[in-house]
Enzyme design. Structure first.
Site, PDB file in Angstrom:
ATOM      1  CG  HIS A 312      -2.080   0.955   1.061  1.00  0.00           C
ATOM      2  ND1 HIS A 312      -1.982   2.294   1.356  1.00  0.00           N
ATOM      3  CD2 HIS A 312      -3.323   0.743   0.586  1.00  0.00           C
ATOM      4  CE1 HIS A 312      -3.140   2.866   1.081  1.00  0.00           C
ATOM      5  NE2 HIS A 312      -3.970   1.953   0.606  1.00  0.00           N
ATOM      6  CG  ASP A 369      -8.597  -4.534  -2.523  1.00  0.00           C
ATOM      7  OD1 ASP A 369      -9.778  -4.375  -2.208  1.00  0.00           O
ATOM      8  OD2 ASP A 369      -7.910  -3.646  -3.056  1.00  0.00           O
TER       9      ASP A 369
HETATM   10  N1  CMC Z   1       4.238  -7.544  -4.900  1.00  0.00           N
HETATM   11  C1  CMC Z   1       5.570  -7.490  -5.039  1.00  0.00           C
HETATM   12  N2  CMC Z   1       6.305  -6.375  -4.851  1.00  0.00           N
HETATM   13  C2  CMC Z   1       5.648  -5.260  -4.507  1.00  0.00           C
HETATM   14  C3  CMC Z   1       4.259  -5.243  -4.322  1.00  0.00           C
HETATM   15  C4  CMC Z   1       3.545  -6.442  -4.532  1.00  0.00           C
HETATM   16  N3  CMC Z   1       2.212  -6.475  -4.391  1.00  0.00           N
HETATM   17  N4  CMC Z   1       3.870  -3.999  -3.977  1.00  0.00           N
HETATM   18  C5  CMC Z   1       4.981  -3.254  -3.938  1.00  0.00           C
HETATM   19  N5  CMC Z   1       6.076  -4.018  -4.250  1.00  0.00           N
HETATM   20  C6  CMC Z   1       7.476  -3.590  -4.266  1.00  0.00           C
HETATM   21  C7  CMC Z   1       7.808  -2.800  -5.519  1.00  0.00           C
HETATM   22  O1  CMC Z   1       8.242  -3.642  -6.546  1.00  0.00           O
HETATM   23  C8  CMC Z   1       8.864  -1.872  -4.990  1.00  0.00           C
HETATM   24  O2  CMC Z   1      10.064  -2.604  -4.898  1.00  0.00           O
HETATM   25  P1  CMC Z   1      11.504  -1.877  -5.170  1.00  0.00           P
HETATM   26  O3  CMC Z   1      11.652  -0.877  -4.062  1.00  0.00           O
HETATM   27  O4  CMC Z   1      12.498  -2.969  -5.129  1.00  0.00           O
HETATM   28  O5  CMC Z   1      11.401  -1.239  -6.521  1.00  0.00           O
HETATM   29  C9  CMC Z   1       8.430  -1.563  -3.575  1.00  0.00           C
HETATM   30  O6  CMC Z   1       7.672  -2.693  -3.175  1.00  0.00           O
HETATM   31  C10 CMC Z   1       7.588  -0.306  -3.450  1.00  0.00           C
HETATM   32  O7  CMC Z   1       6.491  -0.439  -4.325  1.00  0.00           O
HETATM   33  P2  CMC Z   1       5.874   0.749  -5.179  1.00  0.00           P
HETATM   34  O8  CMC Z   1       5.275   0.204  -6.434  1.00  0.00           O
HETATM   35  O9  CMC Z   1       6.865   1.857  -5.315  1.00  0.00           O
HETATM   36  O10 CMC Z   1       4.732   1.227  -4.185  1.00  0.00           O
HETATM   37  P3  CMC Z   1       3.496   2.156  -4.545  1.00  0.00           P
HETATM   38  O11 CMC Z   1       3.182   2.891  -3.327  1.00  0.00           O
HETATM   39  O12 CMC Z   1       3.774   2.957  -5.768  1.00  0.00           O
HETATM   40  O13 CMC Z   1       2.330   1.113  -4.920  1.00  0.00           O
HETATM   41  C11 CMC Z   1       0.566  -0.427  -4.702  1.00  0.00           C
HETATM   42  C12 CMC Z   1       1.350   0.705  -4.043  1.00  0.00           C
HETATM   43  C13 CMC Z   1      -0.669  -0.733  -3.849  1.00  0.00           C
HETATM   44  C14 CMC Z   1       0.077   0.017  -6.097  1.00  0.00           C
HETATM   45  C15 CMC Z   1       1.473  -1.681  -4.810  1.00  0.00           C
HETATM   46  O14 CMC Z   1       1.855  -2.125  -3.524  1.00  0.00           O
HETATM   47  C16 CMC Z   1       0.792  -2.828  -5.565  1.00  0.00           C
HETATM   48  O15 CMC Z   1       0.890  -2.869  -6.795  1.00  0.00           O
HETATM   49  N6  CMC Z   1       0.088  -3.763  -4.848  1.00  0.00           N
HETATM   50  C17 CMC Z   1      -0.678  -4.799  -5.517  1.00  0.00           C
HETATM   51  C18 CMC Z   1      -2.036  -4.254  -5.981  1.00  0.00           C
HETATM   52  C19 CMC Z   1      -2.989  -4.059  -4.819  1.00  0.00           C
HETATM   53  O16 CMC Z   1      -3.159  -4.936  -3.981  1.00  0.00           O
HETATM   54  N7  CMC Z   1      -3.665  -2.909  -4.812  1.00  0.00           N
HETATM   55  C20 CMC Z   1      -4.693  -2.584  -3.791  1.00  0.00           C
HETATM   56  C21 CMC Z   1      -4.249  -1.489  -2.879  1.00  0.00           C
HETATM   57  S1  CMC Z   1      -5.333  -1.331  -1.432  1.00  0.00           S
HETATM   58  C22 CMC Z   1      -6.862  -0.804  -2.097  1.00  0.00           C
HETATM   59  C23 CMC Z   1      -6.817   0.639  -2.410  1.00  0.00           C
HETATM   60  O17 CMC Z   1      -6.960   1.448  -1.487  1.00  0.00           O
HETATM   61  O18 CMC Z   1      -6.612   0.962  -3.579  1.00  0.00           O
END
Ligand code: CMC
Length: 429
Positions: A312, A369
């Site tokens: 998140h 989720d």
């Molecule tokens: N699986 C594997 N690696 C992950 C995941 C995941 N689900 N989420 C984040 N990471 C890693 C990402 O690769 C990055 O690694 P590095 O630092 O080595 O590059 C690090 O963690 C930080 O991730 P980010 O993409 O920079 O984080 P963000 O804040 O931009 O994204 C997110 C947040 C929710 C989009 C992401 O965690 C994700 O894609 N999760 C899966 C989709 C999901 O479950 N979404 C629902 C969110 S809760 C409902 C809502 O409120 O929307």
């Protein structure tokens, strides 16, 4: 609105020139630097892809402490609300700022009932969508079309109009969601009933048919109330920001909400609840339930695969909504006597995530989720309706954020800057 505390100034040195930027603090101690004069004073803009550090407004609706795992609506803890309230009371709280008195609850419920019918011409829209249409596409189209059917409500200057508009959206979107499901399975639609409460009414429209005498199970309606409360608001998330961005151009509330529904649909946002179930099913079918393999894939930087329902932007500890959702999932399945191999798999996957250094070092935990879809599944809600359920729950949040934006004396049309990196001026030869 509570006044923010003035904390003096922050100094910023840009190309030898030092400027002072006001510092202030919100009611829960969040510190901010007011950069409104930055470009005028220095010629610079800020660079913040994904708005990770950008506070776009002051808001008194929802408070999140992502480090401590706290979520409050209007000061009330999410656990407390989920335990003690009905969804319509939380909707009222978000929109009006206070929990309703008994009389206000009854008036609000009466308005919700009064506006639950869909215009007959609108109902015919459903026939134009293909049977396989994703219900989020249908819902978004229905939301924007409300503005054509009720144009007299465009004027939000009157409180009376706001109440009508709000209850219309809350009530009709629920009806439209159930109709879109009935359409997708080729069943006749079931009209809303005035003798049923908000959640019971939805369940009846979903599951009643001309050949069965559907009785709403109180376990299921209680679970639905709770789930919708968990979804009800989450401050400046992707879809709420979209709703506000569209509304900032003076587009009407229905158009703004319709855009929010589209934003929520994405798998990185609310669409994740559908993708969690699809991921778990795939792990069983394609990987024989091999959790280790999936964990390795999620960690592989050459693989675009991510664990759905994990991670998140704001929560750097366990998502407080996921805590409630996990317990509720166990309770509801036990009360309904349902056993689901996907729940066992989800628990195994969660344990593997929590024990793994990759996820620990990045503060990645299950989010809302991860377990909500499993509960919806036990309640009989089909997988492609999960994000619609999230949308029904989020409507009061979107509305309250939209209304707050409209009343913000500092509100302006949303219009970010960019740093151009394309070709410099050239001539066509
Ligand atoms: N699986 C594997 N690696 C992950 C995941 C995941 N689900 N989420 C984040 N990471 C890693 C990402 O690769 C990055 O690694 P590095 O630092 O080595 O590059 C690090 O963690 C930080 O991730 P980010 O993409 O920079 O984080 P963000 O804040 O931009 O994204 C997110 C947040 C929710 C989009 C992401 O965690 C994700 O894609 N999760 C899966 C989709 C999901 O479950 N979404 C629902 C969110 S809760 C409902 C809502 O409120 O929307």
């Amino acid at each position: 609105m509570l006044e923010t505390n003035n904390l003096g100034v922050a100094e910023l040195k840009v190309e030898g020139k030092t400027i002072e930027l006001p510092l202030f603090e919100g009611s829960e101690g969040e510190k901010a630097i007011d950069i409104r004069a930055l470009r005028k004073e220095t010629g610079c803009v800020t660079y913040d892809p994904g708005f990770v550090n950008t506070g776009c407004c002051k808001s008194e609706i929802t408070y999140i402490d992502g480090e401590k795992g706290i979520l409050r609506y209007r000061g009330y803890d999410i656990n407390d609300l989920a335990e003690k309230c009905e969804f319509v009371d939380v909707a009222y709280l978000l929109i009006h700022g206070v929990l309703p008195s008994k009389t206000q609850h009854e008036e609000f419920s009466t308005l919700l009932n009064t506006h639950s019918l869909l215009h007959e011409d609108m109902r015919h829209f459903f026939n134009s969508f293909p049977d396989h249409a994703h219900p989020m596409a249908t819902l978004s189209a229905m939301a924007v079309s409300l503005s054509s059917f009720y144009p007299e409500l465009e004027d939000t200057s009157k409180q009376e109009n706001i109440d009508y508009k709000v209850t219309r959206l809350l009530s009709k979107m629920r009806t439209a969601a159930a109709f879109s499901y009935k359409k997708s399975i080729g069943h006749p639609i079931v009209q809303p009933r005035h003798d049923l409460k908000y959640c019971e009414n939805f369940l009846n429209m979903m599951f009643s048919t001309p050949v069965n005498n559907y009785q709403v199970d109180p376990v299921v309606s209680k679970a639905l109330n709770k789930l919708l409360i968990l979804h009800a608001d989450h401050e400046q998330n992707c879809s709420a920001s979209v709703v506000k961005m569209v509304g900032s151009s003076d587009a009407n509330l229905y158009a703004s909400i319709s855009a929010g529904i589209c934003a929520l649909w994405g798998p990185l946002h609310g669409g994740a609840n559908q993708h969690v179930i699809e991921m778990l099913e795939k792990i069983i079918v394609e990987d024989g339930g091999n959790v280790k393999k999936v964990i390795e894939r999620a960690k592989d930087k050459n693989d675009s695969f991510r664990l759905m329902g994990v991670g998140h932007r704001v929560y750097k500890s366990y998502d407080p909504r996921a805590k409630v959702a996990k317990q509720m999932c166990k309770d509801v399945l036990a009360q309904l006597g349902v056993s689901d191999p996907l729940v066992d798999l989800a628990q195994e996957l969660e344990a593997a995530v929590l024990a793994d250094d990759y996820f620990q070092s990045r503060n990645l935990y299950p989010n809302i989720d991860f377990y909500t879809g499993l509960t919806y599944r036990a309640m009989g809600i089909p997988t492609d309706m999960f994000t619609v359920m999230f949308a029904i729950g989020r409507i009061p949040g979107w509305i309250s954020q939209w209304l707050e934006m409209k009343e913000d004396p500092h509100g302006r049309i949303g219009r970010p800057r960019q740093i151009y990196t394309g070709p410099t001026k050239r001539a066509v030869s």
